[in-house]
Design a protein around this motif. Structure first.
Motif, short mmCIF file in Angstrom:
data_model
loop_
_atom_site.label_atom_id
_atom_site.label_comp_id
_atom_site.label_asym_id
_atom_site.label_seq_id
_atom_site.Cartn_x
_atom_site.Cartn_y
_atom_site.Cartn_z
N UNK A 247 -83.10 -7.74 24.30
CA UNK A 247 -83.87 -8.10 23.10
C UNK A 247 -83.12 -7.59 21.87
N UNK A 248 -82.57 -8.52 21.10
CA UNK A 248 -81.75 -8.15 19.95
C UNK A 248 -82.57 -8.01 18.67
N UNK A 249 -83.54 -8.91 18.48
CA UNK A 249 -84.38 -8.87 17.28
C UNK A 249 -85.69 -8.17 17.66
N UNK A 250 -85.81 -6.91 17.24
CA UNK A 250 -86.93 -6.09 17.69
C UNK A 250 -88.01 -5.89 16.64
N UNK B 212 -83.63 -3.43 13.35
CA UNK B 212 -83.55 -1.99 13.09
C UNK B 212 -84.89 -1.28 13.31
N UNK B 213 -85.63 -1.68 14.32
CA UNK B 213 -86.89 -0.99 14.62
C UNK B 213 -86.60 0.47 14.98
N UNK B 214 -87.42 1.40 14.52
CA UNK B 214 -87.17 2.83 14.81
C UNK B 214 -87.02 3.16 16.28
N UNK B 215 -87.56 2.32 17.16
CA UNK B 215 -87.50 2.61 18.59
C UNK B 215 -86.08 2.60 19.16
N UNK B 216 -85.13 1.95 18.46
CA UNK B 216 -83.79 1.88 19.03
C UNK B 216 -83.12 3.26 19.07
N UNK B 217 -83.55 4.18 18.23
CA UNK B 217 -82.99 5.53 18.28
C UNK B 217 -83.32 6.21 19.60
N UNK C 296 -82.86 -2.88 24.61
CA UNK C 296 -83.97 -2.49 25.47
C UNK C 296 -85.29 -2.68 24.71
N UNK C 297 -86.41 -2.53 25.42
CA UNK C 297 -87.71 -2.65 24.78
C UNK C 297 -88.59 -1.46 25.15
N UNK C 298 -89.58 -1.23 24.32
CA UNK C 298 -90.65 -0.30 24.65
C UNK C 298 -91.66 -1.08 25.49
#
Length: 354
Positions: free
Chosen positions: A120-123, A298-303, A309-311
């Protein structure tokens, strides 16, 4: 309560069983990155016409990353983020860069046919309705009784019924018209429609090419009204998952290298797109690339989990939103929609974009 028809349940169980077995098999096969002796052909449909944000695909290609994985990848331009899903499902394409929400809807209706997302590239939710800043349309409620338009396969247009339910507006009062993608901004600015569906950056920068200034547009963003949805993902056919899982893993390794290189050298990334479509405006496409990184990837979850990946809990909530809002016949499991089994190691996934 959701009642699953017998035929649907059979397809669901078969699909889930297949994925469970693959999770084990793929984890073994992914360890080695040695390319096969013969080039494996992969046909992939992109989300849209060639634009700057697609540079990571082409930079990976230009730098030989796909070839090093034993892959011969062909990229076709798309007609909207929803278009890739049925075309991967029916076998016209092996892979697509398409809207995961369109995939959720198909998986709810025809689980036996639905592809699965593997990256998933666009989060962040880019879905919007753009209006002219002088328009009286300022809130979702103001859309009632108006004329809206979009490309038939546009992801935002397909999500509009769900948006209507969540934003508590009467969809039945809205007059809808479809148009060719290249006419969208022109029809909005000329007053042929009062609002258009699309992705914020796609509309914003396409309008710039017409001489439209940022302040001449206003956006009603779906994400501002509770639709915290994922967007574009690499999706693959069930056939490819079954027949060639190593090629999927190799593709994602190569794409991830192209993505990392693009973050380090955005100019080279955009140049790879312009190389394929020389009529593009390079400064505009570079600005579009930067804006896409900021607002769509640039969703904060990528950190925490890495880009690609996804939550799982967030994805589950997204599925529930769509099932409820669109009265879908069943609720797909998260494992039907996305698998991390083919991703590169977590330490290799970008954790920051700037």
């Amino acid at each position: 309560m959701i009642i699953v028809a017998t035929q649907q349940l059979g397809g669901f169980l078969g699909r889930t069983f297949l994925q469970a077995g693959l999770a084990i098999a793929v984890s073994v096969g992914m360890a080695a990155a040695t390319p096969a002796a013969a080039q494996t052909k992969i046909k992939l449909m992109l989300n849209w016409k060639y634009q700057g944000p697609q540079g990571m695909f082409f930079l990976a290609d230009d730098r030989g990353y796909f070839k090093a994985e034993g892959l011969d990848v062909t990229f076709d331009q798309g007609n909207g983020s929803g278009a890739a899903v049925p075309l991967v499902a029916n076998g016209s394409y092996d892979m697509g860069f398409g809207d995961i929400n369109a995939l959720i809807e198909l998986a709810a209706k025809k689980p036996e046919d639905a592809p699965i997302a593997v990256h998933v590239m666009f989060n962040q939710p880019p879905f919007t309705i753009a209006v002219k800043s002088e328009s009286p349309i300022k809130t979702p409620k103001d859309l009632e009784g108006r004329i809206l338009g979009g490309a038939a396969n546009d992801g935002a247009l397909k999500l509009f019924p769900a948006f209507c339910k969540i934003a508590k507006i009467d969809c039945s009062t809205v007059k809808m018209t479809t148009m060719q993608p290249n006419l969208r901004e022109q029809m909005l600015m000329s007053g042929q429609v009062e609002g258009v569906f699309g992705y914020v950056n796609t509309i914003l920068f396409s309008a710039k090419l017409m001489g439209v200034k940022d302040e001449q547009l206003r956006f009603i963003n779906f994400g501002d009204y509770g639709m915290d949805l994922y967007s574009n993902a690499i999706i693959v056919s069930q056939k490819m998952v079954k027949d060639n899982p190593k090629a999927i893993a190799g593709f994602l390794r190569a794409l991830n290298k192209g993505l990392v290189d693009s973050l380090k050298d955005p100019d080279a990334s955009v140049a790879s797109v312009v190389k394929r479509e020389p009529l593009l405006n390079t400064p505009i496409e570079r600005a579009r690339f930067d804006a896409t990184l900021r607002s769509e990837m640039n969703h904060p979850e990528i950190k925490r989990i890495g880009l690609g990946n996804v939550d799982m809990e967030r994805l589950k909530k997204s599925i529930d939103i769509l099932v409820d809002a669109n009265s879908l016949p069943r609720t797909p499991a998260v494992s039907e929609i996305f698998t991390p089994a083919f991703l590169p190691p977590a330490d290799d996934l970008p954790k920051t974009l700037f």
